[in-house]
Design an enzyme around this catalytic site. Sequence first.
Site, mmCIF file in Angstrom:
data_model
loop_
_atom_site.group_PDB
_atom_site.id
_atom_site.type_symbol
_atom_site.label_atom_id
_atom_site.label_comp_id
_atom_site.label_asym_id
_atom_site.label_seq_id
_atom_site.Cartn_x
_atom_site.Cartn_y
_atom_site.Cartn_z
ATOM 1 C CB CYS A 1 7.307 -24.053 2.381
ATOM 2 S SG CYS A 1 8.864 -24.945 2.454
ATOM 3 C CB CYS B 1 10.138 -23.679 -0.126
ATOM 4 S SG CYS B 1 9.505 -25.181 0.565
ATOM 5 C CG ASP B 2 8.541 -20.006 -0.776
ATOM 6 O OD1 ASP B 2 9.128 -20.508 -1.745
ATOM 7 O OD2 ASP B 2 7.346 -20.241 -0.505
#
Length: 300
Positions: A130, A133-134
Amino acid sequence: MTDIVVIGAGPAGLTAAIYARRASKSVIVLEALSYGGQIINTPDIENYPSAAHISGFDFATKIYEQAKSLGAEIKFEKAVEIRDGGDVKTVVTAKNEYDAKAVIIATGSANRKLGLPDEDKLTGRGVSYCATCDGAFFRNKKVAVAGGGNTALEDALYMADIAEKVYLIHRRDAFRGEDTTVERLKSRDNVSFVLNSRVTKLNAGRRLESIEVTDKDGKVSTLEVSGLFVAVGRVPENQNFSSLIDLDEAGYAASSENCRTRTPGVFVAGDNRAKEVRQLVTAAADGAVAATEAVKYINS
Ligand code: NAP
């Protein structure tokens, strides 16, 4: 007894909940993780009619709020089984059992893995599924994105704004994702395409340090990257329900055009359904169709 239990709170499941509530049916939506499904990780949606730009998170939150405000009850429990008692279906979670007149399976899909040694061990230590997200952990670092679909293209574009360098590694020389995104990537100085190639090894100490890439002629090279975003597609999440629905070779649920399965009262909607086009707009469309059919089934 609830009229309709919807399994999955992604765009398909939440749209189904909206349609079912507007038809005055009681609805429980069961969600194993967080609402929104896969779309929550898309930074910018540009292909949903009427919304020229909207983040996946905002989009998902809007449908979630809409479904809730219409009276859908949303519970964060993973459905592990459906028992078919004819007119009554029982959806089983780890905590509860829910009786319903009809069930809509809108479970979507999970990330496909590359299947490399240490891939699981390095998840969260350089390997991610992701980018939104990261991605921030890799500011001004070198990263690679594996895959050739829209997710990989969008992840690469997202990371091009954050990372020093982005390698986009795809096993063929033609992309499955949209040409407009490919063109945007080509215009970025810090993006390199590594085509006809696969990631074949992850080199790491405590964290990912580099990856081995092998091209179609067997030539092996090493890319020094601290991040690898894996975006090689999804695996449908139908396994828990395979006793009631037919699955194709890839695990997608077979259904008629109107989302009915071989079990009366059990419907499928969204990315876990066997179909040609898996997009946000077709997920929402499936939700509307499945709910309308479920209402017809209950009223018949
Ligand atoms: P996808 O379209 O299925 O693409 C998966 C990609 O990974 C393909 O390029 C495939 O290569 C490659 N691949 C599969 N297995 C591999 C392996 N073992 N090793 C290396 N490469 C592998 O998946 P996706 O990109 O996650 O998209 C899923 C669906 O969501 C699609 O319908 C997509 O259009 C949609 N989506 C839409 C948007 C949007 O509209 N904004 C955003 C994201 C996703 P091949 O091409 O060679 O098969």
